[in-house]
Design an enzyme around this catalytic site. Structure first.
Site, short mmCIF file in Angstrom:
data_model
loop_
_atom_site.label_atom_id
_atom_site.label_comp_id
_atom_site.label_asym_id
_atom_site.label_seq_id
_atom_site.Cartn_x
_atom_site.Cartn_y
_atom_site.Cartn_z
N HIS D 100 0.87 -1.18 0.00
CA HIS D 100 0.00 0.00 0.00
C HIS D 100 0.91 1.23 0.00
CE1 HIS D 100 -2.37 -2.97 2.36
NE2 HIS D 100 -3.43 -2.39 1.87
N ASP D 103 2.25 1.98 3.37
CA ASP D 103 3.22 1.05 3.95
C ASP D 103 4.64 1.53 3.68
OD1 ASP D 103 1.06 -0.69 4.35
OD2 ASP D 103 1.45 -1.78 2.50
#
Ligand code: CO
Ligand code: CO
Ligand code: CO
Ligand code: CO
Ligand code: CO
Ligand code: CO
Ligand code: CO
Ligand code: CO
Lengths: 436, 436, 436, 436
Positions: D100, D103
């Site tokens: 993501h 992240d």
């Protein structure tokens, strides 16, 4: 007469065999931790699913082809079933079987007639046992199928139903005794409630305790030394059963001073319906000295009812056998297949496939478990994990020589606890896979 | 300083009120079965969800607007929260509150520092209690949030963690005692296992029993007379908790001779996660003399985790109050809202709506339950259902004067049991609806 | 002859009535949002549970007392049941009923014989309909009880079974047409699988689609204009049914171009077994134009099978009626009680209590829902919640006039989104309670 | 700098190896059905659990030791994590990773700042990819963690949140494109509802469809040819997610004309939370041409939340690989370990054990599945089971040349269908065990 004429006695042929009608892993003579597989498992075939199942379900009629069965409730039909059953037990090399009274014998218009029927069948069962050497693992009484038991048996609000159940268990226990049964099981199909608003739970539980005490007293009276077993199940057919899980059963037994007389018969599918793994229920019972026997099957965790499928998952059987070997076996209990073929597996041969699969799965599980135990990787890991209780403050805690005040003093001095060790769950899962 | 300046003290205005910030049913002075609602419910606000909740969840950060809170772990912030909390308690007319040590007070680098922090906050709490008349229903220790407790507290394989937990409970119990707390709760957040392969269940359960005995002994030593309460929860955060449900807790307490010292604190959402209705857990505990207090909330039965929602379902609160009135109330326990606003209900005013809703729902449940009890329709039905045990064979069964042999003779003579009565579940459901 | 001689026609007596055999809320003439309750609910009694249920379950035999029924499969018995049923419908003021072919009529040795039996019963049903004015809400075919359907009907791996099912549906549809049935339902009892290893899912789904198209074509051929309805259910009797939930059904209908011809019949207990609330399934279907009818019952969320209990929870019926009123009603569908009395409620009078309870519960739900809708508190709240889509960037999003590039530019300029509003779930729950 | 200095590159050593840090089954070069294991599995490591997981849970703080991580949200820390991650990927021989946006990269005060951060990290990721040859399986945007997304992203009632989400996906997709990502995933963490009373489901679903269309259009605009993937999950964090299961996703995609652009990313734990087996979801998606990629993990069926455990059950991986081999592989999708170590497995080495276990389990599953497929025992059985559709009436049904009228004529003539074959579920389970 031979009822499974096309099916040869099932033999151990080893893992390389391509024969669907052979054992590939269950070798009765093979020794596991000092016991033959035969003695370790004490496999038992259940009469209800295997010889009385029809394949009916709430949405449809029976499907199973049982050519020997005329579908009637006659004594003759029941007697013939005994022959079929013992041929099946022998062909499968199953040393044990078990039954409810109503599985083997037709009910009667009156209690007397029912008892007489049971006696006639028991004669034949005894004969068949003597002829074949096959033994009775346990007997029990079906106190849930007849409409009389709609509100329960020992926990019925109708005192007459309690009385009827008492008479029925008396007889079933006597027959079990006569047949050399090694255990007697209580599974209280409708000992629970549909609805708390119409239920006096206290009175019902008191009646259940009274009932079990009466059973224990009667066993003593007639000299029946078999082990009593209480089988947990959380629900179905009732909304909530009093024998919900091992904890509920043990709390009940403890509260009513029955723990010396009664152990548990743990079933996989009942464990999972109650929200526990089978291994949990086994270990939990075992450490309390209460693991008596198992009903070997499996459920489908995505389904909310008791599917009683044959156990074929090697992880499951490994877990079972780890717990069972840990207490040195189950005797006088055993591994009873409380399992049924799917209603779509309607041929008699499916009964063979099913039991072979279950027996082989337990054999694999036992070999894996024994190897894991022999290598000691897991047990060493666990021992090290708790080593802080083997000395110092841990030992003092276990021995009861420190109080909260002492422990506070110890920790005020130390400031914080020593570091933890990794739980290593993923590594453990890999280790177990290495043994499969 | 006023923290909820826009929100007036919540008053009873009756069912016709259109005011979202008024009680429509909870009238503290109103008498139910001889007790004022205030005394019957002994409503308690929990510190953790209400003053320490942030709205974070495993998928997202905190959302809740708590303008008084600077988000720090400072003692100053903690002291300010005490003022906020007591303003909230007072505005809600809540007579009780409860807390974990770590809710009210910052942790410390060392145990000593943590204890000192707790003492400072306790001074302030005592002051606030004296000022407002609000009392402490129970205290407890948080032994699950700190990484030290990853493998459990009393059941940790690390003996030092047991020692730390002992010191922490000692302190929490002493503070509870100092604040006049009427109960002390054990909820063992991580007292269970993630994995049976790395766990010595027997050793862990023995440690837990040891821990509780040490707590009981310490209470006696310091003269704390509050009731100990054990709170069942089946799972989460661990895979399987030792305090799974009321049955597991009671079996544990019985097996370890703790039943005289410890009762249960039953929570709705924990009951349903364990596969039981709240009413089941209440009745089951109550008939064993072990229903001590409740954590009033509700779960979502289609979700598999503890949502701790505010209880607003009138059927649920009616069932709770039927069980509670049946044992004459909960004192010294009470009705504690272990419930949290959804993370999308992020304004302080949502805290008021939530608690008003829960208090009103319990008030309605109590009125309905009292009316049902007064009219006696259900209790008469139940009495009649079990009437066969009040005379004849039933009475003999209950009094213990008949054996299996006697009962068999009775039933052989009679042939079959007397007919059953309809369970009338649908009629009962209609009756209950008539009271809503 | 009167079969329920002791039971008077059920009349509306209002909320104050103490008569268990009266409606306290269902008043057929009362107007709700412009429709009489009679026309709004279009209550239907199901033939299967109410006239063919026996009270048997997987653990026990039938318990229900149905003195008019000789238990045989004869045409005479079937004809008599028609009289009983219509007396029941009339006494309950139920304007509709519904059935499976095999509920009303005995099966036959051959298809031909089965069809002839059905014709004879249909004559009698038509006569009874004309005499009483009671109408057929829907017909359907039972293609799950006979062993022939063990592996499914339209999805059976046996092509002959597909053919048999086709013939059976053809006949059932023709009889439904002849009786003026307003809908035709497909519930595929065994249209699913027990086991993916022996299943060709693609082929089975293709067959099911073919089957439905053939049904649609046949309806056109015979001029049957009733609505086709597909009833979702996730599992039971099979492990996994193709009509799992509304989403699975709609995906199937869409993928196979059947959406113009088939709507859904949503059942509460099936919704919850699939992990959804009933309200979810209703709203989800309704916004896709596919909510056709409902099977009104309730499940027990702590049990994993279809208990088909009568709906008495006012929260549930309020939610149903909010969704139903939102689309202006269900016609040509209706509210069919696919519900059965518990097997312990074995007297005929329990059938009355059960249906009265369900009808009253729906009446209360409708009144509450209508009041909520009239007051507009919830709808205003929702409208305000989405108001940002009624203007500015939201309107542009809805109208399709902005791209990702535009939206990025908008947000880069703005930096962050405007604040959210509280979701107010607790306040909403209180609001709903205010209407109870 | 080396971050896992003590850990050697993980090599294939074969089943006899006793090395916990070696592959015993995953041999990247070994050929399965014509593809190397490397190409068949396309294993991917997820950034979120493996490099951003802390071990926190709703009841406790983080536990995981990640010595390289300073715990800050700085760009420097994020850059260092890239090095750590690629060292990890290389040591594990993982050809792919996925992330993501949040992240890999710190969020920003404004969208602009967030985008700039992401660009800086993307530079480093690109560099690392080029250096190591490791590729990006897929990118995605985290639109659930920030409080802005409390009510959803594309389905938020706040239009600005839709706009923010659009900008975020635009950027994430562009970065994915720049990094050569082969897919782009939508998992709508909060695209669902907590409560139907405050929700306009129709409007929300329309917004979600609009959002996906905008994404598809933007992909075309920038020339991104990766596969879009929609990931089903039934619940958590919301009460009910719109992407409930494969059926709900496919119904949504079909209804909104997105099926040509979007396939599914199926996750085991999401399948089981929705009441399906993983194999069901795989087969169901695959036969609709919509199986794009998998999130390989496993849940605990006795727990009701997404535990994202590493997959180690060989039955599970065999089932996965049967379905995957059946469609010839997953490319451009792959097998992504959306799995996390337990919080008690807190050492970096546990990350290695965990991934090795998952990769080995998939390798075993693939070898077993390939052998089963090669031997053809199961496929032959299935082919024979449906053989009645290969000729005669079955063939006519499939070809569409018969109507209900024809089928009725056929069956009236025949009287009843030809007999069924046994489903042989137990035999099948034994067969599969023979391959383990
Ligand atoms: Co059993
Ligand atoms: Co069972
Ligand atoms: Co609690
Ligand atoms: Co809770
Ligand atoms: Co239905
Ligand atoms: Co149903
Ligand atoms: Co995933
Ligand atoms: Co997941």
């Amino acid at each position: 007469m031979e009822y499974f004429a096309d099916i040869p006695p099932i033999q151990y042929e080893g893992p390389q065999s391509k024969n669907s009608l052979a054992f590939k892993h269950y070798n009765p003579e093979e020794i596991i931790e000092g016991q033959s597989m035969r003695d370790l498992f004490r496999f038992s075939i259940c009469y209800w699913h295997t010889f009385r199942g029809t394949g009916s379900d709430p949405f449809g009629a029976g499907t199973l082809q049982r050519p020997w069965d005329d579908g009637s409730d006659s004594v003759e039909n029941a007697l013939k079933r005994v022959d079929v059953a013992f041929e099946f037990f022998e062909k499968l090399q199953a040393p044990y079987y078990c039954f409810h009274d109503k599985d083997v014998s037709p009910d009667g218009e009156t209690l007397k007639e029912a008892n007489e029927n049971l006696d006639r069948i028991a004669d034949k069962l005894l004969e068949a046992q003597e002829r074949t050497g096959i033994k009775l693992l346990w007997g029990t009484a079906n106190m849930f199928s007849h409409p009389r038991f709609m509100h329960g048996a020992a926990t019925s609000p109708n005192a007459d139903v309690f009385a009827y159940a008492a008479a029925q268990v008396k007889k079933a226990m006597e027959v079990t005794h006569r047949l050399g049964g090694e255990n007697y099981v209580f599974w209280g199909g409708r000992e629970g409630y549909m609805n708390l608003f119409n239920t006096d739970m206290k009175r019902e539980l008191d009646h259940l305790a009274r009932f079990m005490h009466l059973a224990v007293e009667h066993a003593q009276k007639i000299g029946f030394k078999g082990q009593f077993l209480f089988e947990p199940k959380p629900k179905e057919p009732t909304k909530h059963q009093y024998d919900f899980d091992a904890a509920a059963c043990l709390n009940f037994l403890r509260a009513n001073d029955l723990l010396d007389h009664v152990k548990l018969n743990i079933e996989t599918n009942h464990a999972t319906l109650a929200g526990h793994t089978m291994m949990h229920e086994l270990v939990y019972s075992s450490i309390q000295g209460a693991l008596g026997s198992i009903d070997a099957n499996t459920g489908d965790l995505l389904l909310g009812w008791d599917t009683d499928q044959f156990p074929t998952d090697i992880y499951l059987t490994t877990q079972c056998m780890l717990a069972i070997l840990d207490q040195g076996g189950l005797a006088p209990g055993g591994v009873n297949f409380d399992a049924k073929v799917r209603r779509e597996s309607f041929e008699p041969i499916d009964l063979f496939y099913a039991h072979i699969g279950g027996m082989d799965a337990f054999a694999r599980g036992a070999k894996i478990a024994a190897q894991i135990r022999k290598d000691g990787i897991l047990s060493d890991f666990v021992a090290k994990r708790y080593a802080s209780y083997d000395e110092g403050i841990g030992q003092q805690i276990e021995s009861g020589s420190v109080s909260f005040t002492d422990l506070e003093a110890y920790m005020l001095e130390k400031g914080d606890s020593a570091p933890n060790l990794s739980g290593r769950q993923e590594w453990i899962e890999n280790v177990i896979n290495d043994y499969l």
